[in-house]
Write a protein that holds these residues in place. Sequence first.
Motif, short mmCIF file in Angstrom:
data_model
loop_
_atom_site.label_atom_id
_atom_site.label_comp_id
_atom_site.label_asym_id
_atom_site.label_seq_id
_atom_site.Cartn_x
_atom_site.Cartn_y
_atom_site.Cartn_z
N THR A 1 46.21 40.52 37.60
CA THR A 1 45.62 39.52 38.57
C THR A 1 46.07 38.13 38.47
OG1 THR A 1 43.54 40.87 38.45
CG2 THR A 1 43.47 38.54 39.61
N SER B 1 38.72 43.00 37.03
CA SER B 1 38.78 43.63 38.40
C SER B 1 38.36 44.87 38.66
CB SER B 1 40.54 43.77 38.60
OG SER B 1 41.04 42.29 38.74
N ASP C 1 37.76 37.04 41.76
CA ASP C 1 38.43 37.55 40.62
C ASP C 1 39.27 36.78 40.07
OD1 ASP C 1 39.26 39.61 38.77
OD2 ASP C 1 40.23 40.69 40.41
MG MG Z 1 42.48 41.69 37.25
#
Ligand code: MG
Length: 205
Positions: free
Chosen positions: A59, A37, A85
């Motif tokens: 994430t 990220s 992502d």
């Molecule tokens: Mg991440």
Amino acid sequence: NPLHGAQFVLAAHRVNQLPPDLGAEVAFAGRSNAGKSSALNALAGHKGLARTSKTPGRTQQMVAFALPPLAQGEGVPPLTARLIDLPGYGYAKVPEELRAHWKQEIDAYLHHRQSLRGVVLIADIRHPLKEFDRMMLDFCFATGLPCHLLLTKADKLSRNQAAQALAAMRKSFPDGLHATAQVFSSPAGTGVDEARARVAELLRT
Ligand code: MG
Ligand code: GTP
């Protein structure tokens, strides 16, 4: 910056919740806490865009960011482009069930996503590649999907050590692998221009 102006679109638990499979997409993959990220934010030039955290497992969904349509030259319509992502692989504290779900969705994404033009694989420059990274490179080797490896957290090494790690990594790639690799650091900005150019190139293929 060719990746300027990226905007959050949605976060998906499943591949079929992602934006329509049109145009071109590049995905950020890697082990949990590798810095996926952070790398996406550095490339977009927008710090708070994708959520980052010291704690692995930040994430938790596939998060889609739309880029402004990319010009492709005269007479060719602009290209819809996205960055994705992905959740990190292999964090032990994420419940087994959830890890299995992510593995399944990431596999489905890699195998079926028509708009996927390449993978940015993020790995800590201080450590040898782990099982997930090897699987990703094997997958790219087998399918011909281009892969760009960011050896990140290079700010933790001297320039010399980083260059040595990169050289050793390139040497270990099998012939015929469609992979490129570079040194990277999100906070120091090392390699950001090179990575932006590579991602923009992948999106246009
Ligand atoms: Mg991440
Ligand atoms: P998950 O979403 O949990 O899989 O993690 P991720 O791969 O998205 O990692 P994230 O970008 O959230 O970064 C994880 C931690 O590493 C954070 O504390 C970041 O500040 C740090 N980090 C990321 N990139 C770098 C880097 O290039 N250098 C240094 N020193 N730290 C970094």
